[in-house]
Write a protein that holds these residues in place. Structure first.
Motif, PDB file in Angstrom:
ATOM      1  N   SER A  65       0.891  -1.307   0.176  1.00 58.69           N
ATOM      2  CA  SER A  65       0.002  -0.221  -0.163  1.00 58.69           C
ATOM      3  C   SER A  65       1.042   1.285  -0.054  1.00 58.69           C
ATOM      4  O   SER A  65       0.590   2.276  -0.646  1.00 58.69           O
ATOM      5  N   LEU A  66       1.857   1.187   0.856  1.00 58.33           N
ATOM      6  CA  LEU A  66       3.007   2.646   0.853  1.00 58.33           C
ATOM      7  C   LEU A  66       3.430   2.725  -0.467  1.00 58.33           C
ATOM      8  O   LEU A  66       3.591   3.895  -0.934  1.00 58.33           O
ATOM      9  N   THR A  67       3.883   1.533  -1.243  1.00 53.65           N
ATOM     10  CA  THR A  67       4.726   1.657  -2.331  1.00 53.65           C
ATOM     11  C   THR A  67       3.645   2.027  -3.475  1.00 53.65           C
ATOM     12  O   THR A  67       3.945   3.182  -4.213  1.00 53.65           O
ATOM     13  N   ALA A  68       2.450   1.613  -3.473  1.00 51.26           N
ATOM     14  CA  ALA A  68       1.368   2.049  -4.442  1.00 51.26           C
ATOM     15  C   ALA A  68       1.122   3.351  -4.174  1.00 51.26           C
ATOM     16  O   ALA A  68       1.059   4.294  -5.330  1.00 51.26           O
ATOM     17  N   SER A  70       3.190   5.960  -2.799  1.00 53.63           N
ATOM     18  CA  SER A  70       4.390   6.445  -3.455  1.00 53.63           C
ATOM     19  C   SER A  70       4.286   6.739  -4.853  1.00 53.63           C
ATOM     20  O   SER A  70       4.511   7.855  -5.411  1.00 53.63           O
ATOM     21  N   MET A  71       3.841   5.510  -5.857  1.00 53.79           N
ATOM     22  CA  MET A  71       3.854   5.538  -7.122  1.00 53.79           C
ATOM     23  C   MET A  71       2.837   6.469  -7.638  1.00 53.79           C
ATOM     24  O   MET A  71       2.948   7.388  -8.579  1.00 53.79           O
ATOM     25  N   GLN A  72       1.567   6.614  -6.814  1.00 51.07           N
ATOM     26  CA  GLN A  72       0.253   7.387  -7.135  1.00 51.07           C
ATOM     27  C   GLN A  72       0.905   8.822  -7.195  1.00 51.07           C
ATOM     28  O   GLN A  72       0.661   9.770  -8.153  1.00 51.07           O
ATOM     29  N   ALA A  73       1.474   9.528  -6.107  1.00 52.37           N
ATOM     30  CA  ALA A  73       1.997  10.651  -5.762  1.00 52.37           C
ATOM     31  C   ALA A  73       3.238  10.819  -6.825  1.00 52.37           C
ATOM     32  O   ALA A  73       3.270  12.112  -7.429  1.00 52.37           O
ATOM     33  N   LEU A  74       4.027  10.075  -7.210  1.00 47.82           N
ATOM     34  CA  LEU A  74       4.986  10.193  -8.292  1.00 47.82           C
ATOM     35  C   LEU A  74       4.193  10.664  -9.632  1.00 47.82           C
ATOM     36  O   LEU A  74       4.701  11.353 -10.321  1.00 47.82           O
ATOM     37  N   SER A  75       3.246   9.647  -9.887  1.00 45.87           N
ATOM     38  CA  SER A  75       2.524  10.083 -11.085  1.00 45.87           C
ATOM     39  C   SER A  75       1.843  11.553 -11.082  1.00 45.87           C
ATOM     40  O   SER A  75       1.738  12.003 -12.231  1.00 45.87           O
ATOM     41  N   ALA A  76       1.321  11.689  -9.910  1.00 50.90           N
ATOM     42  CA  ALA A  76       0.883  13.160  -9.925  1.00 50.90           C
ATOM     43  C   ALA A  76       1.839  14.121 -10.013  1.00 50.90           C
ATOM     44  O   ALA A  76       1.303  15.268 -10.575  1.00 50.90           O
ATOM     45  N   HIS A 120       5.758  18.902   2.648  1.00 60.32           N
ATOM     46  CA  HIS A 120       4.898  17.771   2.166  1.00 60.32           C
ATOM     47  C   HIS A 120       3.786  17.887   2.318  1.00 60.32           C
ATOM     48  O   HIS A 120       2.890  17.347   1.484  1.00 60.32           O
ATOM     49  N   VAL A 121       3.352  18.242   3.457  1.00 61.63           N
ATOM     50  CA  VAL A 121       1.731  18.323   4.047  1.00 61.63           C
ATOM     51  C   VAL A 121       1.106  19.208   2.758  1.00 61.63           C
ATOM     52  O   VAL A 121      -0.009  18.750   2.710  1.00 61.63           O
ATOM     53  N   ALA A 122       1.727  20.032   2.689  1.00 61.35           N
ATOM     54  CA  ALA A 122       0.892  21.414   1.657  1.00 61.35           C
ATOM     55  C   ALA A 122       0.565  20.656   0.402  1.00 61.35           C
ATOM     56  O   ALA A 122      -0.215  20.582  -0.386  1.00 61.35           O
ATOM     57  N   LEU A 131      -4.068  10.882  -0.042  1.00 61.60           N
ATOM     58  CA  LEU A 131      -2.751  10.186   0.599  1.00 61.60           C
ATOM     59  C   LEU A 131      -2.259  10.906   1.882  1.00 61.60           C
ATOM     60  O   LEU A 131      -1.521  10.391   2.675  1.00 61.60           O
ATOM     61  N   LEU A 132      -2.712  11.994   2.312  1.00 61.62           N
ATOM     62  CA  LEU A 132      -2.437  12.807   3.466  1.00 61.62           C
ATOM     63  C   LEU A 132      -2.413  12.166   4.559  1.00 61.62           C
ATOM     64  O   LEU A 132      -1.556  12.068   5.360  1.00 61.62           O
ATOM     65  N   PRO A 133      -3.649  11.576   4.976  1.00 60.66           N
ATOM     66  CA  PRO A 133      -3.993  10.972   6.225  1.00 60.66           C
ATOM     67  C   PRO A 133      -2.741   9.638   6.472  1.00 60.66           C
ATOM     68  O   PRO A 133      -2.052   9.522   7.641  1.00 60.66           O
ATOM     69  N   GLY A 134      -2.551   9.010   5.451  1.00 58.88           N
ATOM     70  CA  GLY A 134      -1.506   7.919   5.621  1.00 58.88           C
ATOM     71  C   GLY A 134      -0.076   8.491   5.966  1.00 58.88           C
ATOM     72  O   GLY A 134       0.835   7.878   6.569  1.00 58.88           O
ATOM     73  N   TYR A 135       0.104   9.525   5.149  1.00 62.35           N
ATOM     74  CA  TYR A 135       1.717  10.249   5.262  1.00 62.35           C
ATOM     75  C   TYR A 135       1.788  10.671   6.817  1.00 62.35           C
ATOM     76  O   TYR A 135       2.824  10.517   7.511  1.00 62.35           O
ATOM     77  N   LEU A 136       0.744  11.427   7.235  1.00 67.42           N
ATOM     78  CA  LEU A 136       0.757  11.713   8.681  1.00 67.42           C
ATOM     79  C   LEU A 136       0.890  10.758   9.710  1.00 67.42           C
ATOM     80  O   LEU A 136       1.569  10.763  10.653  1.00 67.42           O
ATOM     81  N   GLN A 137       0.268   9.783   9.494  1.00 63.58           N
ATOM     82  CA  GLN A 137       0.217   8.503  10.472  1.00 63.58           C
ATOM     83  C   GLN A 137       1.496   7.832  10.279  1.00 63.58           C
ATOM     84  O   GLN A 137       2.095   7.810  11.407  1.00 63.58           O
TER      85      GLN A 137
END
Length: 177
Positions: A65-68, A70-76, A120-122, A131-137
């Motif tokens: 889930s974390l890798t996917a 991360s890939m989603q954010a990289l795509s964005a 990063h949060v912004a 993806l922000l809730p996962g990043y924060l947790q």
């Protein structure tokens, strides 16, 4: 081992650790069965089986889930081949974690770089808010682990924890400014 239903799943059986729980009088038979499969028996008490499984879920499913994510954010961010960019980092990070544990932690949380964490949060809030809730947790988990391992001063890491907790509370309440 993870078995996503591929034709090659059985190729991954040899050399695996197999969790084994058995009555004492069946221990030799259980061990022989694992050895016959080409595996290595790891004895787990019945009372520890659920924790054992939870540990594997943390290490495998959450890694996926974390890798996917991360890939989603990289795509964005416009990266055409996120796996190519992320692969070497994730592989090296995993090897370092397996070898060094928490000592392998790097990045803005370990450094207590509040400015980068805030950026990063912004960016996530604007471009990939799901993806922000996962990043924060996970950043909170990282901060607590970094503090327990004394990878930075307690004061610096407490500042990180306070920032992250504030962000989590704002996300939950919907009071982002």
């Amino acid at each position: 081992m993870t078995f996503p239903g591929l034709d090659t799943d059985a190729d991954n059986l040899a050399g695996l650790a197999y969790a084994v729980t058995s009555p004492d009088d069946e221990r030799m038979n259980a061990e022989q069965l694992v050895v016959d499969l080409g595996g290595v028996p790891v004895w787990i008490a019945e009372s520890d089986r659920t924790l054992y499984h939870a540990a594997l879920v943390l290490g495998a499913n959450n890694l996926i889930s974390l890798t996917a994510a991360s890939m989603q954010a990289l795509s964005a961010a416009g990266v055409a081949d996120p796996g190519m960019v992320l692969g070497p980092l994730v592989r090296t990070s995993l090897e370092n974690a397996l070898r060094l544990g928490d000592q392998a932690l790097t990045g803005p949380v370990r450094r207590a770089d509040l400015g980068t964490i805030g950026s990063h949060v912004a960016a996530l809030r604007e471009r990939a808010p799901e993806l922000l809730p996962g990043y924060l947790q996970f950043a909170l988990v990282t901060a607590h682990r970094a503090k327990a391992a004394a990878l930075n001063t307690a004061e610096e890491l407490d500042r990180v924890v306070n920032l992250l907790r504030t962000e989590v509370a704002e996300e939950r309440s919907g009071t982002v400014e």
